[in-house]
Every structure is written in structure tokens, then in C-alpha cells.
Design a protein around this motif. Structure first.
Motif, mmCIF file in Angstrom:
data_model
loop_
_atom_site.group_PDB
_atom_site.id
_atom_site.type_symbol
_atom_site.label_atom_id
_atom_site.label_comp_id
_atom_site.label_asym_id
_atom_site.label_seq_id
_atom_site.Cartn_x
_atom_site.Cartn_y
_atom_site.Cartn_z
ATOM 1 N N GLY A 105 2.638 -13.692 27.341
ATOM 2 C CA GLY A 105 3.484 -12.958 28.266
ATOM 3 C C GLY A 105 4.748 -12.456 27.603
ATOM 4 O O GLY A 105 5.029 -12.651 26.669
ATOM 5 N N GLY A 106 5.450 -11.797 28.595
ATOM 6 C CA GLY A 106 6.791 -11.312 27.909
ATOM 7 C C GLY A 106 6.482 -9.928 27.125
ATOM 8 O O GLY A 106 5.242 -9.415 27.381
ATOM 9 N N GLN A 107 7.524 -9.191 27.011
ATOM 10 C CA GLN A 107 7.286 -7.868 26.312
ATOM 11 C C GLN A 107 7.325 -7.896 25.011
ATOM 12 O O GLN A 107 8.100 -8.291 24.248
ATOM 13 C CB GLN A 107 8.674 -6.973 26.705
ATOM 14 N N PHE A 108 6.246 -7.568 24.241
ATOM 15 C CA PHE A 108 6.031 -7.651 22.824
ATOM 16 C C PHE A 108 4.995 -6.871 22.177
ATOM 17 O O PHE A 108 3.890 -6.987 22.798
ATOM 18 C CB PHE A 108 5.819 -8.999 22.199
ATOM 19 N N ASP A 109 5.205 -5.430 21.606
ATOM 20 C CA ASP A 109 4.299 -4.456 21.438
ATOM 21 C C ASP A 109 4.011 -4.790 19.956
ATOM 22 O O ASP A 109 4.957 -4.717 19.080
ATOM 23 C CB ASP A 109 4.958 -3.104 21.632
ATOM 24 N N LEU A 110 2.740 -4.651 19.520
ATOM 25 C CA LEU A 110 2.241 -4.904 18.314
ATOM 26 C C LEU A 110 2.033 -3.262 17.816
ATOM 27 O O LEU A 110 1.071 -2.535 18.296
ATOM 28 C CB LEU A 110 0.923 -5.597 18.186
ATOM 29 N N ILE A 111 2.768 -2.844 16.691
ATOM 30 C CA ILE A 111 2.599 -1.499 16.254
ATOM 31 C C ILE A 111 2.301 -1.436 14.738
ATOM 32 O O ILE A 111 2.887 -2.102 14.064
ATOM 33 C CB ILE A 111 4.063 -0.864 16.755
ATOM 34 N N SER A 112 1.258 -0.628 14.411
ATOM 35 C CA SER A 112 0.865 -0.669 13.022
ATOM 36 C C SER A 112 1.908 0.251 12.362
ATOM 37 O O SER A 112 2.475 1.143 12.891
ATOM 38 C CB SER A 112 -0.365 0.168 12.811
ATOM 39 N N GLY A 113 2.161 -0.183 10.931
ATOM 40 C CA GLY A 113 3.168 0.665 9.980
ATOM 41 C C GLY A 113 2.272 1.386 8.820
ATOM 42 O O GLY A 113 2.940 1.286 8.106
ATOM 43 N N ASP A 114 0.750 1.178 9.089
ATOM 44 C CA ASP A 114 0.029 1.475 8.059
ATOM 45 C C ASP A 114 -0.930 2.493 8.426
ATOM 46 O O ASP A 114 -1.793 2.077 9.178
ATOM 47 C CB ASP A 114 -0.628 0.290 7.504
ATOM 48 N N ASP A 115 -0.918 3.774 8.231
ATOM 49 C CA ASP A 115 -1.723 4.703 8.608
ATOM 50 C C ASP A 115 -3.264 4.596 8.585
ATOM 51 O O ASP A 115 -4.200 4.623 9.462
ATOM 52 C CB ASP A 115 -1.324 6.323 8.261
#
Length: 296
Positions: free
Chosen positions: A184-194
Motif C-alpha cells: 500500500g501507499g504511493q510507490f512507483d517502480l520505474i525502469s532505468g534500463d531501456d
């Protein structure tokens, strides 16, 4: 789980230079091109934007210009990376003042702090500036790795809303999804590797901070849209088309290959800020071939 605050294709925007100065006209054109292609956001003056080579005044000017040109049509994330916590605070605060939607804060490079030091750094920036902040873990560049457990602790801070993960480790994405996002809560998983974004998305990633999107923004948006729709056959087709470009853009010190590709498209010069230099001649044929394979 909370809906992502930052998702989709977020371009790690290059900073165009001409005759030793920031080429503001070219920068405006690049931002408009990204918006027209349908990207969801840009990072101003991150690693790909040569944040380590610009003066503080240039850094602030580029961020403010990106915010002005974007005019709320896409998200703008202010690069706020520095080996010094006070400077990261300054850059994040400037991002907030000029209207950026968030700040990207990399692990301090060169000085290699302990996990306790990393936590103190990120909490120090998050305590000081009321703006959504994305942790950035790229041990191959910084010489230090932010551990899963440290991310889980930092994710509890109300101003820390996501992670840009450039480790290429899919197992870490699954761990983060299970132990942080699913709690829960706000946490976005974002790739930094194309080149590994497709796999990262399958493990719970909601977006990508992309170098390739500088050069092929429409194709990267198409890849993301296929992933978001659950159409992995189409996503793999786009990945097959783009994988050569993902690799070619790192055949020399980034962002030199991206600037070379953009110069070929007539969008900016190849000029870099020392100690970075333009792409070596040996890499250019492979970049040319990758651009052709991507339909550019």
C-alpha cells in the motif's frame, strides 16, 4: 495499491549545446517533439542531460525552460542528483519553485556512502523539500548500490514516491513489488534500463525513464502502450525493432551516441560538455544501422 503518480515513457532528455552554451532553441524543439510523440514526461538535467557537467545556473535554466515549454501537457521531473546532500536539496527546491512535478535523486556518486549514509541522504532531501521524489539506483555509474531493504525503509517517507531502477535485475523488481508496492501507499517502480524494460514491466514496473526515447519517442510510446494493454506479442515486436538502438546508444559514453543520432535527424549538434566528448567514429556505423532498423 495506489495508482501510479509517475508512469509511462519518461524521456531522460539530453541537453543540447552549441558553441559552449545550452542551445535553448533546440531544447524547446526537443521538448515539443517529445510531447507530439505522446511521451508521459521528461527528466530535465539527469545523467543523460549532462547534469554533472552543467553549472548550477545552467541546470536551473534548463529545468525551468522544460517546465515552461511543457506547460502542464506532460510531467517534468527535475534532476536533483549530486554527491553532496546540500546540493541535491538546492536542486530539488529549485524544481519545486519553477513548477516541476517531481525530482529525481540519484545515490551520491564517488564518495560511496554506507546504507545508513544513503538513507540519511535521501531522507535529508525528502525532509527539506515538499516535492514528490524518485530514488535513482544505478550502481554501475555511482559505485554504490541502494539495497532493497533501504528502498523499503525510504518508501515509507511521504515525499518519496518511487524508484528508478537501473540495475537490470528483474528479481529486485519482483521483491519491490511484493514487499513495497503491495503493502500500500504511493510507490512507483520505474525502469532505468531501456533494453530490459519489457521484462521489468512484467515484474511490476509501471514506466521507464528512457534514453532511447530521445531518438525514437513514438516507437517507445508504442512499446509502452502494448505493454500497458497486456499485448506482449506486439510489445515483443517493438522490442525486436528497438533492441539494436537500445544497445547502440551505449556504444560510447552516454549521451554522446544519442546526440549523434539526434544530430543526424537535424535536431541538435553533437556537442558535449567536457570531460565528455562526441561519439567516436568507430561507433557511428553501428548507430546508423540501429537507427535504420528502428525505422529512423
Amino acid at each position: 495499491m495506489t495508482a501510479p503518480l509517475f508512469k509511462g515513457v519518461i524521456t531522460a532528455l539530453i541537453t543540447p549545446l552549441r558553441d559552449g552554451n545550452v542551445d535553448e532553441a533546440a531544447l524547446e524543439r526537443l521538448v515539443e517533439r517529445q510531447i507530439a510523440a505522446g511521451v508521459h514526461g521528461v527528466v530535465a538535467v539527469g545523467t543523460t542531460g549532462e547534469g554533472g557537467g552543467l553549472t548550477i545556473e545552467e541546470h536551473e535554466r534548463v529545468t525551468a525552460l522544460c517546465v515552461r515549454v511543457a506547460a502542464g501537457r506532460i510531467r517534468v521531473i527535475a534532476g536533483a542528483g549530486s554527491p553532496a546532500t546540500y546540493e541535491s536539496i538546492h536542486l530539488a527546491a529549485h524544481g519545486k519553485t519553477c513548477g516541476a512535478d517531481g525530482a529525481l535523486v540519484v545515490t551520491p556518486y564517488y564518495n560511496r556512502p554506507s546504507q545508513a549514509g544513503l538513507i540519511a541522504h535521501f531522507e535529508g532531501v525528502a525532509d527539506a523539500v515538499q516535492i514528490p521524489q524518485i530514488l535513482y539506483n544505478v550502481p554501475g555509474r555511482t559505485g554504490v548500490d541502494l539495497s532493497n531493504e533501504s528502498v523499503a525503509r525510504l518508501a515509507k517517507h511521504p515525499n518519496i514516491v518511487g524508484l528508478k531502477d537501473a540495475t537490470g535485475d528483474m528479481g529486485r523488481a519482483s521483491w519491490m513489488h511484493s514487499n513495497v508496492v503491495s503493502q500500500g501507499g504511493q510507490f512507483d517502480l520505474i525502469s532505468g534500463d531501456d533494453h530490459s524494460f519489457l521484462g521489468y514491466a512484467a515484474h511490476g514496473g509501471v514506466g521507464l525513464i528512457s534514453v532511447t526515447a530521445n531518438v525514437a519517442p513514438e516507437a517507445m510510446v508504442a512499446l509502452y502502450n502494448a505493454v500497458a494493454a497486456g499485448d506482449f506479442a506486439t510489445a515483443r515486436s517493438w522490442q525486436d525493432r528497438l533492441i539494436g538502438l537500445h544497445k547502440a546508444l551505449f556504444l560510447d559514453a552516454s549521451p554522446a551516441p544519442a546526440k549523434y543520432a539526434l544530430a543526424k535527424l537535424g535536431l541538435c549538434t553533437e556537442e558535449m560538455r567536457l570531460p565528455l566528448v562526441p561519439t567516436c567514429e568507430e561507433a557511428k556505423p553501428a548507430i546508423d544501422a540501429a537507427m535504420a532498423a528502428a525505422g529512423l
